[in-house]
Design a protein around this motif. Structure first.
Motif, PDB file in Angstrom:
ATOM      1  N   PHE A   1       0.736  -1.083  -0.160  1.00  0.00           N
ATOM      2  CA  PHE A   1       0.039   0.160   0.060  1.00  0.00           C
ATOM      3  C   PHE A   1       0.817   1.274  -0.012  1.00  0.00           C
ATOM      4  CE2 PHE A   1      -2.529   3.250   2.154  1.00  0.00           C
ATOM      5  CZ  PHE A   1      -3.625   3.400   1.296  1.00  0.00           C
ATOM      6  N   THR A   2       1.899   1.303   0.807  1.00  0.00           N
ATOM      7  CA  THR A   2       2.871   2.189   0.867  1.00  0.00           C
ATOM      8  C   THR A   2       3.322   2.591  -0.335  1.00  0.00           C
ATOM      9  OG1 THR A   2       3.392   1.981   3.020  1.00  0.00           O
ATOM     10  CG2 THR A   2       4.883   3.260   1.859  1.00  0.00           C
ATOM     11  N   GLY A   3       3.998   1.493  -1.221  1.00  0.00           N
ATOM     12  CA  GLY A   3       4.326   1.690  -2.571  1.00  0.00           C
ATOM     13  C   GLY A   3       3.586   2.288  -3.615  1.00  0.00           C
ATOM     14  N   LEU A   4       2.531   1.764  -3.408  1.00  0.00           N
ATOM     15  CA  LEU A   4       1.194   2.238  -4.448  1.00  0.00           C
ATOM     16  C   LEU A   4       1.217   3.726  -4.274  1.00  0.00           C
ATOM     17  CD1 LEU A   4      -1.290  -0.632  -4.056  1.00  0.00           C
ATOM     18  CD2 LEU A   4       0.002  -0.172  -6.233  1.00  0.00           C
TER      19      LEU A   4
ATOM     20  N   ILE B   1      -1.907   5.219  -5.847  1.00  0.00           N
ATOM     21  CA  ILE B   1      -3.382   5.662  -4.891  1.00  0.00           C
ATOM     22  C   ILE B   1      -2.962   6.909  -4.196  1.00  0.00           C
ATOM     23  CG2 ILE B   1      -4.229   4.340  -2.835  1.00  0.00           C
ATOM     24  CD1 ILE B   1      -4.696   2.754  -5.006  1.00  0.00           C
ATOM     25  N   ILE B   2      -4.251   7.572  -4.334  1.00  0.00           N
ATOM     26  CA  ILE B   2      -4.150   8.968  -3.544  1.00  0.00           C
ATOM     27  C   ILE B   2      -5.494   9.193  -2.627  1.00  0.00           C
ATOM     28  CG2 ILE B   2      -2.917   9.675  -5.714  1.00  0.00           C
ATOM     29  CD1 ILE B   2      -5.805  11.013  -6.727  1.00  0.00           C
TER      30      ILE B   2
ATOM     31  N   THR C   1      -8.491   6.628  -3.563  1.00  0.00           N
ATOM     32  CA  THR C   1      -8.845   6.420  -4.825  1.00  0.00           C
ATOM     33  C   THR C   1      -7.914   5.977  -5.601  1.00  0.00           C
ATOM     34  OG1 THR C   1     -10.534   7.127  -6.691  1.00  0.00           O
ATOM     35  CG2 THR C   1      -9.131   8.752  -5.692  1.00  0.00           C
ATOM     36  N   LEU C   2      -8.017   5.765  -6.977  1.00  0.00           N
ATOM     37  CA  LEU C   2      -7.027   5.676  -8.129  1.00  0.00           C
ATOM     38  C   LEU C   2      -6.472   6.789  -8.427  1.00  0.00           C
ATOM     39  CD1 LEU C   2      -5.523   3.395  -9.945  1.00  0.00           C
ATOM     40  CD2 LEU C   2      -7.210   3.875 -11.577  1.00  0.00           C
TER      41      LEU C   2
END
Length: 454
Positions: free
Chosen positions: A162-165, A171-172, A180-181
């Protein structure tokens, strides 16, 4: 005519005899060449830590040059103890899950200074050492049910992913849906996804150093399109001097940690390190053929003492609690059986001290895919979770899901321990549960009552 001088035993032969005495190569059915190749393989598999972990520490406010030095010095210090004292083919250093907990939960989440957080790490190391020399550590491992042990690893993996995304902008935040994307047409998101696909392909092809190759290629591409500055000369890539570690060395705030009353944080550091580290260490030892038919491992006590001392040393250098890297499995698969493998890996890590300028040039979108992949690799533990018994399934689920949703590993641990104990007790299935689960769960509940969160 003068007699030719007596030729002494070759230096190479002397070195081999010395290595034989230190590492017992023949006893473990290996040789110098095999061990060197295994050490190089392990280095290639885990060298990404030199690029990724300092970046995460820098987000906690630690100067990046000092963070690189702290990570390398702490890893080499503990790995040398594993090599020369315990004779294990294993590299130990700051763990991804604990680094994330340190930065995103303790420092950014709670607003503590990184110096105070380092104080908590040092204290957890002292606690860890006491638990080790008294033999309680081995016994505590048996306290936590296998389901929760597996769920902890999976939860940390999802949290790291999740941190990487987030770091890649995939992810924002969102006011309506919380997350959300992100805009997938932005260069950062495109580079993040490209790095993820590239690293995945390389790993499928079993390319050594797949993660490092991906990081470097995405960094070069980011420089090419202008999203990150390019080096202007060799000095921007390599340095002839060791980075200054004075900014973090012995900077931990012990009094601040004790004054803040962060018992739950120290407890969380200890719990995560205890179960993640010991489980990985036992698994790798078995894979290396060091475990006999009775489950005994030679020099295990030395190894356990080494990583507890290493945690204290790591806090002194400016890094966090230590984990046994699962990437050691690559070197063991190449035949690594002794501490010589770890000695080679630690020597190669020391050389990375001269690449600090390169690390500062690497953008977050290049390291983000590695965080996502590490999370994917940690998902394998889900196979050990029982889905036939709801008193096992629900606690495992809560442990896993609450870590990323609360952005806290400690919160996930709390929900897992409390729900497991209550469900077993209230459904009449507490007979097989260790009695120590009651005080551990009670401690989490008390902390919620008085502090609201961990």
């Amino acid at each position: 005519m003068e007699k030719p001088p007596i030729v002494p035993q070759s230096e190479q032969g002397h070195k081999e005899n010395l290595l034989e005495r230190i590492f017992k190569l023949s006893e473990r059915n290996t040789d110098v060449k095999t061990e060197v190749i295994a050490g190089l393989t392990s280095f290639m598999a885990l060298s990404y830590i030199v690029l990724v972990i300092p970046f995460i520490l820098s987000e906690a406010g630690i100067p990046q040059d000092a963070a690189v030095a702290a990570v390398i010095f702490s890893t080499v210090f503990c790995t040398l103890m594993f090599s020369l004292w315990a004779n294990f083919p294993i590299t130990v250093g700051p763990g991804m899950g604990l680094i994330s907990f340190f930065t995103y939960t303790v420092v950014l989440g709670k607003g503590l200074s990184w110096q105070t957080a380092l104080g908590a790490v040092f204290i957890s190391g002292v606690v860890f050492f006491i638990l080790t020399i008294t033999g309680i550590r081995r016994k505590l491992f048996d306290v936590v049910p296998p389901t929760l042990r597996s769920a902890i690893g999976v939860g940390i993996g999802i949290f790291v992913a999740f941190t990487g995304l987030k770091n890649a902008g995939i992810i924002i935040p969102s006011e309506t849906t919380y997350v959300t994307l992100g805009p997938m047409t932005e260069p950062e998101s495109i580079l993040g996804m490209a790095g993820l696909i590239l690293a995945s392909i390389l790993m499928v092809k079993k390319v050594r150093g797949a993660m490092v190759i991906s990081i470097l290629l995405i960094t070069v591409f980011a420089m090419g399109i202008g999203t990150t500055p390019a080096p202007q000369g060799l000095n921007d890539i390599v340095t002839l001097s060791v980075p200054d570690i004075s900014a973090t060395f012995l900077q931990m705030d012990l009094l601040g940690a004790l004054k803040y009353g962060i018992i739950s944080i120290i407890f969380s550091f200890t719990i995560v390190e205890l179960f993640d580290n010991l489980a990985t260490l036992l698994g790798l030892s078995k894979k290396a053929g060091l475990m006999d038919e009775k489950g005994k491992i030679p020099n295990l006590n030395q190894a356990l003492k080494a990583d507890s001392l290493g945690t204290m040393a790591s806090a002194c250098f400016g890094a966090t609690a230590l984990n046994t890297y699962i990437e050691n499995a690559t070197g063991i698969a190449e035949g690594g059986r002794t501490g010589l493998t770890a000695l080679v890996t630690s020597g190669l890590l020391l050389l990375c001290l001269f690449l600090v300028p390169l690390v500062s040039l690497i953008p977050s979108e290049a390291t983000a895919p590695v965080l996502i992949l590490v999370g994917a690799l940690m998902m394998s533990e889900i196979q050990h979770v029982s889905f036939d018994d709801f008193t096992e399934t629900v606690p495992a689920f809560l442990t896993i899901i609450m870590m990323p949703l609360t952005f806290s590993i400690a919160e996930g641990l709390a929900f897992g321990f409390i729900s497991y104990t209550l469900l077993k007790l209230l459904t009449g299935k507490a007979k097989g549960m260790h009695w120590a689960m009651y005080p551990i769960s009670a401690a989490f509940i008390i902390n919620f009552i008085f502090h609201g969160s961990l």
